[in-house]
Design a protein around this motif. Structure first.
Motif, PDB file in Angstrom:
ATOM      1  N   GLY A  98       9.639 -12.857  45.114  1.00 47.28           N
ATOM      2  CA  GLY A  98      10.024 -14.388  45.095  1.00 47.28           C
ATOM      3  C   GLY A  98       9.153 -15.698  45.390  1.00 47.28           C
ATOM      4  N   THR A  99       8.448 -15.197  46.460  1.00 49.90           N
ATOM      5  CA  THR A  99       7.529 -16.260  46.816  1.00 49.90           C
ATOM      6  C   THR A  99       6.471 -16.456  45.893  1.00 49.90           C
ATOM      7  OG1 THR A  99       7.775 -15.484  49.205  1.00 49.90           O
ATOM      8  CG2 THR A  99       5.886 -16.612  48.666  1.00 49.90           C
ATOM      9  N   LEU A 100       5.911 -15.455  45.183  1.00 52.68           N
ATOM     10  CA  LEU A 100       4.854 -15.586  44.158  1.00 52.68           C
ATOM     11  C   LEU A 100       5.596 -16.296  43.094  1.00 52.68           C
ATOM     12  CD1 LEU A 100       3.228 -12.030  44.130  1.00 52.68           C
ATOM     13  CD2 LEU A 100       2.045 -14.379  44.862  1.00 52.68           C
ATOM     14  N   LYS A 101       6.652 -16.019  42.573  1.00 48.36           N
ATOM     15  CA  LYS A 101       7.431 -16.692  41.158  1.00 48.36           C
ATOM     16  C   LYS A 101       7.603 -18.295  41.614  1.00 48.36           C
ATOM     17  CE  LYS A 101       9.415 -12.568  39.197  1.00 48.36           C
ATOM     18  NZ  LYS A 101      10.589 -11.777  38.876  1.00 48.36           N
ATOM     19  N   THR A 102       8.238 -18.374  42.779  1.00 46.35           N
ATOM     20  CA  THR A 102       8.267 -19.990  43.350  1.00 46.35           C
ATOM     21  C   THR A 102       7.059 -20.516  43.164  1.00 46.35           C
ATOM     22  OG1 THR A 102      10.157 -19.191  44.423  1.00 46.35           O
ATOM     23  CG2 THR A 102       9.097 -21.424  45.036  1.00 46.35           C
ATOM     24  N   ALA A 103       5.939 -20.102  43.726  1.00 48.10           N
ATOM     25  CA  ALA A 103       4.731 -20.661  43.718  1.00 48.10           C
ATOM     26  C   ALA A 103       4.180 -20.975  42.243  1.00 48.10           C
ATOM     27  CB  ALA A 103       3.831 -19.943  44.665  1.00 48.10           C
ATOM     28  N   ILE A 104       4.332 -19.840  41.403  1.00 47.71           N
ATOM     29  CA  ILE A 104       3.966 -20.154  40.230  1.00 47.71           C
ATOM     30  C   ILE A 104       4.436 -21.186  39.380  1.00 47.71           C
ATOM     31  CG2 ILE A 104       3.751 -18.857  37.634  1.00 47.71           C
ATOM     32  CD1 ILE A 104       3.228 -16.236  39.374  1.00 47.71           C
ATOM     33  N   HIS A 108       3.045 -24.843  37.391  1.00 44.57           N
ATOM     34  CA  HIS A 108       3.573 -25.106  36.271  1.00 44.57           C
ATOM     35  C   HIS A 108       4.476 -26.550  36.107  1.00 44.57           C
ATOM     36  CE1 HIS A 108       2.306 -21.666  33.699  1.00 44.57           C
ATOM     37  NE2 HIS A 108       2.420 -20.986  34.856  1.00 44.57           N
ATOM     38  N   ALA A 109       4.929 -26.741  37.209  1.00 45.97           N
ATOM     39  CA  ALA A 109       5.651 -27.980  37.422  1.00 45.97           C
ATOM     40  C   ALA A 109       4.838 -29.330  37.819  1.00 45.97           C
ATOM     41  CB  ALA A 109       6.998 -27.982  38.078  1.00 45.97           C
ATOM     42  N   ALA A 116      -2.049 -29.227  40.167  1.00 45.34           N
ATOM     43  CA  ALA A 116      -1.705 -27.839  39.790  1.00 45.34           C
ATOM     44  C   ALA A 116      -2.826 -26.851  40.580  1.00 45.34           C
ATOM     45  CB  ALA A 116      -1.591 -27.809  38.422  1.00 45.34           C
ATOM     46  N   ALA A 117      -4.016 -27.355  40.662  1.00 41.49           N
ATOM     47  CA  ALA A 117      -5.340 -26.680  41.185  1.00 41.49           C
ATOM     48  C   ALA A 117      -5.178 -26.703  42.679  1.00 41.49           C
ATOM     49  CB  ALA A 117      -6.639 -27.495  40.788  1.00 41.49           C
ATOM     50  N   GLN A 118      -4.622 -27.652  43.448  1.00 41.51           N
ATOM     51  CA  GLN A 118      -4.530 -27.639  44.721  1.00 41.51           C
ATOM     52  C   GLN A 118      -3.547 -26.582  45.127  1.00 41.51           C
ATOM     53  OE1 GLN A 118      -3.586 -31.783  45.100  1.00 41.51           O
ATOM     54  NE2 GLN A 118      -5.273 -32.029  46.534  1.00 41.51           N
TER      55      GLN A 118
END
Length: 174
Positions: A98-104, A108-109, A116-118
């Protein structure tokens, strides 16, 4: 690498200290840099901006692929191995997905490639490293016969874990 006192002294003397590739890329469009590139007829200001944008996009795109790969590894290998063994940090691993999916999704947003790079830098150098520690803890307690990924030992000493005999090696007649 200098000690912190030396780093501070250099900073006080006006030398740049850039601890991040993402931040270093961002300096490509600093006024003094674009002026130098233009004066030397290397790049125009617009070309510097384009290059910066592309480099930031490349960085976050690479991290995006790495993070999605980690999600797949967690879902397809690590979590099922921990469940099969009945031991290990199962809830931490499930939370990591869940943490990874949220960060991804946050990457993208992001409003621009720099932001995005930061975010990708934090994901790669902090979040994914923390998750890696949880995965390592799982690998330590899951029996080898239930661990579906190559172990460190198998990867490091591959030549000692594969046996070949003349009967199993292909024979090429010249």
């Amino acid at each position: 690498n200098y000690d912190e006192e030396m780093q501070q002294e250099l900073t006080d003397r006006g030398l740049w200290r850039i601890d991040s590739g993402v931040e270093a890329i961002a300096t490509l469009t600093a006024e003094k840099n674009t002026a130098l590139f233009q004066k030397m007829k290397v790049l125009t200001k617009e070309e510097c901006e384009s290059r910066q944008h592309i480099l930031h996009d490349h960085y976050w795109g690479t991290v995006d692929i790495e993070a999605k790969c980690l999600v797949d590894m967690l879902n397809q290998h690590i979590i099922p191995s921990v469940k099969a063994a009945g031991v290990g940090p199962l809830s931490d691993l499930e939370a990591a997905v869940g943490t990874l999916k949220t960060a991804i999704a946050e990457i993208h947003a992001a409003e621009d490639s720099y932001k995005a790079a930061q975010l990708a830098r934090v994901l790669r150098l902090e979040t994914m490293i923390d998750i890696r520690a949880v995965c390592d803890a799982a690998e330590e307690v899951v029996p080898a016969n239930l661990w579906t990924l190559a172990t460190y030992k198998e990867l490091m000493f591959l030549d000692q874990h594969t046996a070949s005999t003349p009967e199993t090696e292909p024979f090429f007649d010249e």
